[in-house]
Design a protein around this motif. Sequence first.
Motif, PDB file in Angstrom:
ATOM      1  N   PHE A 154       0.833  -1.208   0.000  1.00 53.49           N
ATOM      2  CA  PHE A 154       0.000   0.000   0.000  1.00 53.49           C
ATOM      3  C   PHE A 154       0.870   1.262   0.000  1.00 53.49           C
ATOM      4  CE2 PHE A 154      -2.220   3.488   2.045  1.00 53.49           C
ATOM      5  CZ  PHE A 154      -3.454   3.486   1.417  1.00 53.49           C
ATOM      6  N   VAL A 155       1.861   1.312   0.881  1.00 51.51           N
ATOM      7  CA  VAL A 155       2.715   2.507   1.000  1.00 51.51           C
ATOM      8  C   VAL A 155       3.499   2.734  -0.290  1.00 51.51           C
ATOM      9  CG1 VAL A 155       4.683   3.510   2.219  1.00 51.51           C
ATOM     10  CG2 VAL A 155       2.863   2.366   3.511  1.00 51.51           C
ATOM     11  N   LYS A 156       3.978   1.651  -0.905  1.00 54.76           N
ATOM     12  CA  LYS A 156       4.732   1.794  -2.156  1.00 54.76           C
ATOM     13  C   LYS A 156       3.847   2.354  -3.263  1.00 54.76           C
ATOM     14  CE  LYS A 156       7.667  -0.776  -5.385  1.00 54.76           C
ATOM     15  NZ  LYS A 156       8.274  -2.100  -5.709  1.00 54.76           N
ATOM     16  N   GLN A 157       2.638   1.841  -3.372  1.00 54.26           N
ATOM     17  CA  GLN A 157       1.716   2.352  -4.398  1.00 54.26           C
ATOM     18  C   GLN A 157       1.286   3.794  -4.096  1.00 54.26           C
ATOM     19  OE1 GLN A 157      -1.359  -0.539  -5.891  1.00 54.26           O
ATOM     20  NE2 GLN A 157      -0.489  -1.870  -4.300  1.00 54.26           N
ATOM     21  N   LEU A 158       1.084   4.080  -2.820  1.00 58.63           N
ATOM     22  CA  LEU A 158       0.687   5.429  -2.425  1.00 58.63           C
ATOM     23  C   LEU A 158       1.788   6.435  -2.764  1.00 58.63           C
ATOM     24  CD1 LEU A 158      -1.411   7.214  -0.953  1.00 58.63           C
ATOM     25  CD2 LEU A 158      -0.189   6.699   1.189  1.00 58.63           C
ATOM     26  N   TYR A 208       0.720   9.521   3.122  1.00 59.60           N
ATOM     27  CA  TYR A 208       2.001   8.821   2.971  1.00 59.60           C
ATOM     28  C   TYR A 208       2.913   9.098   4.165  1.00 59.60           C
ATOM     29  CZ  TYR A 208       6.795   7.985   1.472  1.00 59.60           C
ATOM     30  OH  TYR A 208       8.099   7.567   1.432  1.00 59.60           O
ATOM     31  N   LEU A 209       3.054  10.338   4.524  1.00 62.29           N
ATOM     32  CA  LEU A 209       3.938  10.711   5.625  1.00 62.29           C
ATOM     33  C   LEU A 209       3.499  10.063   6.940  1.00 62.29           C
ATOM     34  CD1 LEU A 209       4.438  14.499   4.800  1.00 62.29           C
ATOM     35  CD2 LEU A 209       6.211  12.719   4.742  1.00 62.29           C
ATOM     36  N   LEU A 210       2.190  10.040   7.174  1.00 62.82           N
ATOM     37  CA  LEU A 210       1.703   9.444   8.415  1.00 62.82           C
ATOM     38  C   LEU A 210       1.854   7.924   8.422  1.00 62.82           C
ATOM     39  CD1 LEU A 210      -1.427  11.709   8.929  1.00 62.82           C
ATOM     40  CD2 LEU A 210       0.719  11.742  10.225  1.00 62.82           C
ATOM     41  N   CYS A 211       1.845   7.341   7.222  1.00 61.51           N
ATOM     42  CA  CYS A 211       2.075   5.885   7.137  1.00 61.51           C
ATOM     43  C   CYS A 211       3.538   5.533   7.410  1.00 61.51           C
ATOM     44  CB  CYS A 211       1.689   5.361   5.752  1.00 61.51           C
ATOM     45  SG  CYS A 211      -0.105   5.240   5.472  1.00 61.51           S
ATOM     46  N   VAL A 212       4.449   6.443   7.111  1.00 61.57           N
ATOM     47  CA  VAL A 212       5.886   6.164   7.331  1.00 61.57           C
ATOM     48  C   VAL A 212       6.413   6.875   8.565  1.00 61.57           C
ATOM     49  CG1 VAL A 212       6.299   5.762   4.878  1.00 61.57           C
ATOM     50  CG2 VAL A 212       6.645   8.055   5.817  1.00 61.57           C
ATOM     51  N   ALA A 213       5.506   7.380   9.401  1.00 65.53           N
ATOM     52  CA  ALA A 213       5.930   8.074  10.620  1.00 65.53           C
ATOM     53  C   ALA A 213       6.355   7.087  11.690  1.00 65.53           C
ATOM     54  CB  ALA A 213       4.799   8.948  11.138  1.00 65.53           C
ATOM     55  N   HIS A 214       7.444   7.395  12.379  1.00 62.05           N
ATOM     56  CA  HIS A 214       7.909   6.607  13.508  1.00 62.05           C
ATOM     57  C   HIS A 214       7.464   7.299  14.787  1.00 62.05           C
ATOM     58  CE1 HIS A 214      11.377   4.057  11.630  1.00 62.05           C
ATOM     59  NE2 HIS A 214      10.247   4.007  10.935  1.00 62.05           N
TER      60      HIS A 214
END
Length: 417
Positions: free
Chosen positions: A358-362, A409-415
């Motif tokens: 999902f993240v890659k496609q997003l 996208y940013l919130l999906c890759v947030a630590h």
Amino acid sequence: MNQTGQPLADAGRAIAAVLANKTSIEDTNTPELNGALQFLVSHTDPNKRNPGAVNKLKILPAFWQNNPLMGLNLGQLDVYQAKLKALLNADVAAKNGNCQICGARGVFSDVNRSWMPLAAGADGDPCSLPNLRGKFLCADCFRAVVLLPLGCRFSKAGPYLFHLSDPELQVEAMQDGVESIRTAILTKQSGNANLKENTRLSGRLELLEIVSGSRLWDATRGGKLSRRAGNGATIISFSNSGTSAAWNQLHLPAQALDFFAALTEADLRSVFLGWAEKSRDIFYDALCDDIESRRSLAPILAALVKRRKDNERFLKPEEKQVLKIYEEEALSKGERFDTLERIAGRVNGMDERYRDSFVKQLANTRDKKRFLELLTKFAQSEKTDLRLTRDELRVLSDAPPSEAINLLYLLCVAHDA
């Protein structure tokens, strides 16, 4: 005396107000302008017989071009001194015509770059109509623009000032500059270097850096202004030097000023400046445009994150906090941020292979149609079950596609911290 809307003239009036202990431009009239002008004159010391004994106020060359009062072109010294002497006369004679700044009846003189930065150039004066080679001013407006050296601190580009539409806040915004100049004069350190901001950026981004650290904004958070600048503020820097004369300006809506106040309170200014510095090579000063126009910073930040090394391609906790503050304060989009954060939480709760897909496609999605197709595909799959509520769909539908896609996208890759 009311504000004119001409930033250099309004700043000069505010400088006179500060020196006269007035709280508003509306309380600044000819006596206050003349008092400030006398202070300026007392710190210039041109001497025909000894050209080295020029002005005590070493910053004048940044404001006045080829003015004999700086020790240049001394053959015209008497003419320039006579003009200053005339201005000190409250009842100076006026010619027919109207002031091209305030519109008052009666013109004292035309003005050029010898007195007013960038004035009267065919294409260099940002505050006049194109090709208007003259700029005719009343005595009070002439006095005001001559006072600029007494209230401007310096950036890399040259002197800078704040312009606000509120006549009281305009005076408060010039207070620090006036005090800095006055201190420099008293300590005999009135050169540019002693009044220059320590900045790492340049151009409009430098103005953004100065604004973010000014501590003027929002009295409820310890700001120096007595109240919120409801119409925002404009910061301007300029150079009046030879052929390199230039003008930079950045307008900050009131909500952007609220953001900077909150950023200072959270002690996260360095994170924001890191974005500005990194974005410069890719987007030049587009960050300034986004803040001026109250657009999300998510597209720029997402581009920065995607360019990081594979093992660093995530949003740091402090970056997420700055982004959240910006969405809430500058854009009033707290609901959008919270909604996308919830959706990102469900994405990150998927099995790792589906989540990564999902993240890659997003990350490669550019338009609303593909974005909705991606959400639909993952909502219909029993293995992912990314079904959205009506309110979530409304928030996504209302948001500009680029902002919604990049923010998610940013919130999906947030630590998390």
